[in-house]
Structures are given as C-alpha cells and as structure tokens.
Design a protein around this motif. Structure first.
Motif, PDB file in Angstrom:
ATOM      1  N   PRO A  15       0.837  -1.214   0.000  1.00  0.00           N
ATOM      2  CA  PRO A  15       0.000   0.000   0.000  1.00  0.00           C
ATOM      3  C   PRO A  15       0.865   1.255   0.000  1.00  0.00           C
ATOM      4  CG  PRO A  15      -0.724  -1.544   1.686  1.00  0.00           C
ATOM      5  CD  PRO A  15       0.569  -2.060   1.170  1.00  0.00           C
ATOM      6  N   ARG A  16       0.437   2.242  -0.742  1.00  0.00           N
ATOM      7  CA  ARG A  16       1.207   3.476  -0.835  1.00  0.00           C
ATOM      8  C   ARG A  16       1.237   4.223   0.497  1.00  0.00           C
ATOM      9  NH1 ARG A  16      -1.719   6.624  -3.155  1.00  0.00           N
ATOM     10  NH2 ARG A  16      -3.497   5.303  -3.692  1.00  0.00           N
ATOM     11  N   PRO A  17       2.359   4.858   0.819  1.00  0.00           N
ATOM     12  CA  PRO A  17       2.389   5.737   1.988  1.00  0.00           C
ATOM     13  C   PRO A  17       1.276   6.775   1.888  1.00  0.00           C
ATOM     14  CG  PRO A  17       4.605   5.388   1.172  1.00  0.00           C
ATOM     15  CD  PRO A  17       3.675   4.779   0.148  1.00  0.00           C
ATOM     16  N   GLY A  18       0.666   7.043   3.000  1.00  0.00           N
ATOM     17  CA  GLY A  18      -0.466   7.964   3.020  1.00  0.00           C
ATOM     18  C   GLY A  18      -1.801   7.260   3.048  1.00  0.00           C
ATOM     19  N   THR A  19      -1.825   5.975   2.708  1.00  0.00           N
ATOM     20  CA  THR A  19      -3.068   5.211   2.795  1.00  0.00           C
ATOM     21  C   THR A  19      -3.215   4.644   4.204  1.00  0.00           C
ATOM     22  OG1 THR A  19      -2.038   3.137   2.068  1.00  0.00           O
ATOM     23  CG2 THR A  19      -2.919   4.592   0.350  1.00  0.00           C
ATOM     24  N   LEU A  20      -4.452   4.396   4.590  1.00  0.00           N
ATOM     25  CA  LEU A  20      -4.716   3.868   5.930  1.00  0.00           C
ATOM     26  C   LEU A  20      -4.137   2.467   6.085  1.00  0.00           C
ATOM     27  CD1 LEU A  20      -6.019   4.162   8.691  1.00  0.00           C
ATOM     28  CD2 LEU A  20      -8.198   3.416   7.672  1.00  0.00           C
ATOM     29  N   LEU A  21      -4.224   1.643   5.030  1.00  0.00           N
ATOM     30  CA  LEU A  21      -3.695   0.289   5.134  1.00  0.00           C
ATOM     31  C   LEU A  21      -2.180   0.303   5.332  1.00  0.00           C
ATOM     32  CD1 LEU A  21      -4.260  -2.713   5.123  1.00  0.00           C
ATOM     33  CD2 LEU A  21      -4.068  -2.698   2.627  1.00  0.00           C
TER      34      LEU A  21
END
Length: 235
Positions: A15-21
């Motif tokens: 998951p990309r940085p900045g996403t909740l996951l």
C-alpha cells in the motif's frame, strides 16, 4: 541463503504511503518499509517477537519473490521493466480479511480474484530474465519443506515453489503462531485492521523492494502506479 553482501530485489504489492492500510500495516509490524522508520507496535502480548521476520521484509504481498540479479544487469534495467509492466496494468479492488494461513497470520483475499492471479503470474514470467538462478544450498533449503512435484518443478524453473497455480496472495502479519496464541492475536489484528478493511483495497501499483545484503531489512525503492483503464469489476 544469498551470499553476504549480495543484493536482492523483489516486486511486491505494498500500500502506498499515506493510505490507511499502509499506516496500519506499518504500525502492526513496527517498521515503515518506505521510510525505514521503526516505532512502537500495538500493545499486544508477544507481538514484537512474532513479527521479527515480517518486520524485516516489510508490509507487503509478494508478486515476484526475492531474487539476486544476473551478472551484467544494472539496477536501472529492473526499474524500467517494472515501470513498463505497471504501466500496462489496470487497477482493481480486492476485499481482504485477517485469517490464519498454514499456522501464521496474514491478510488474505476474501474471494478468488482472477485479475490478481494473472498479475502475479505476469510478474513472475516477465521479470524472470533478471533473476540469477539460486545456488544449490538455497534449493536444498527449500526442499526441506514438503513440496509437490509441481512445486519442485517451479523451484527449478522459477526459483520459487509457490507460483502460478500454487500462488496464494497474502500480507504476512506474524510468524507461525503457538497454538495458545492464535485466537487472541487474530482478534487483535482484526480490530487493528478493521478501519482499512471495511472497504475493498485498491490494487493499483507495483513496488520494487531491495535487500542490500543478507539479513538486512527490505526497503521500498519505488512505487509504480498502474496506468491501464480501470477494470469495471474484479473477478
């Protein structure tokens, strides 16, 4: 094992940085594999010790398993190849759940997904020209686990037994759990990840990771977003 100092690459869904996951996965393992930052984990009994290996690899799902590069191929070549592969793929969504897989805990798909299987197969095939064949010791180590004939053939041909029909998407959350800790850890993980798993997760890019030497933490080098037309529905 690869030789000391021998760099390895891997292609993951992360998951990309900045996403909740990404935030919840990094918190659970105690390390952000993009920044390299380490931090305190949730107050779950035994969690730090049971996530040591997962923490080293980073929060991810393997698509092209770790490999050493063939002689004469530079790092720019693998960057270009992963970028080209990602550019031709279309984003899709995947429902995930916390569950046990062969005794360890992971995020697993909540239903079969043909788009996911096809993506993993393409990563294995299309990037295989970069892979240095594993040494005999590595093959012998893999064969200590019970392998089917097909898995052994995969190991010989692709350097890893669990590809194609034997691929199982998973985002590892622990090592193999003691029998008396499984239920409590699964409950804790379900509560921890619930905000991110309430909606399907976007599978929207590939991330190239690197292990600078044997036993070193894997770090994300670059995220490559999918650029194909958005699929109407995941199968």
């Amino acid at each position: 094992m690869v030789g000391a100092g021998l760099m390895r690459y891997a292609v993951y869904f992360a998951p990309r940085p900045g996403t909740l996951l990404h935030a919840l996965g990094s918190s659970w393992l105690g390390r952000d594999s993009h920044s390299g930052e380490e931090f305190l984990q949730p107050p779950v009994a035994g969690l730090h010790g049971l996530t040591a290996e997962a923490r080293r690899y980073g929060f991810h799902a393997t698509l092209k398993p770790p490999f050493a590069m063939r002689d004469g191929i530079g790092g720019d070549a693998i960057l270009r190849a992963v970028a080209a592969l990602a550019a031709s793929e279309a984003p899709f969504e995947l429902g995930l759940r916390v569950a046990l897989l062969d005794g360890f805990m992971a995020l697993l798909p909540d239903a079969p997904c043909l788009a996911l299987d096809a993506l993993a197969a393409r990563c294995v095939r299309d990037l295989d020209g970069f892979r240095r064949p594993p040494p005999a010791a590595e093959l012998a180590r893999r064969r200590k686990a019970p392998l089917t004939l097909r898995q052994d053939e995969n190991l010989e041909r692709w350097g890893y037994p669990y590809v194609f029909e034997d691929f199982r998407f998973h985002m590892t959350l622990t090592e193999r759990l003691p029998h008396d800790q499984g239920d409590a850890l699964v409950a804790a993980a379900r509560a921890h990840f619930a905000p991110a798993l309430a909606q399907p997760v976007a599978i929207d890019g590939l991330t190239l990771f690197c292990e600078a030497g044997a036993g070193r933490p894997f770090l994300a080098i670059r995220h490559f977003p999918f650029q194909g037309p958005v699929a109407e529905a995941a199968e």
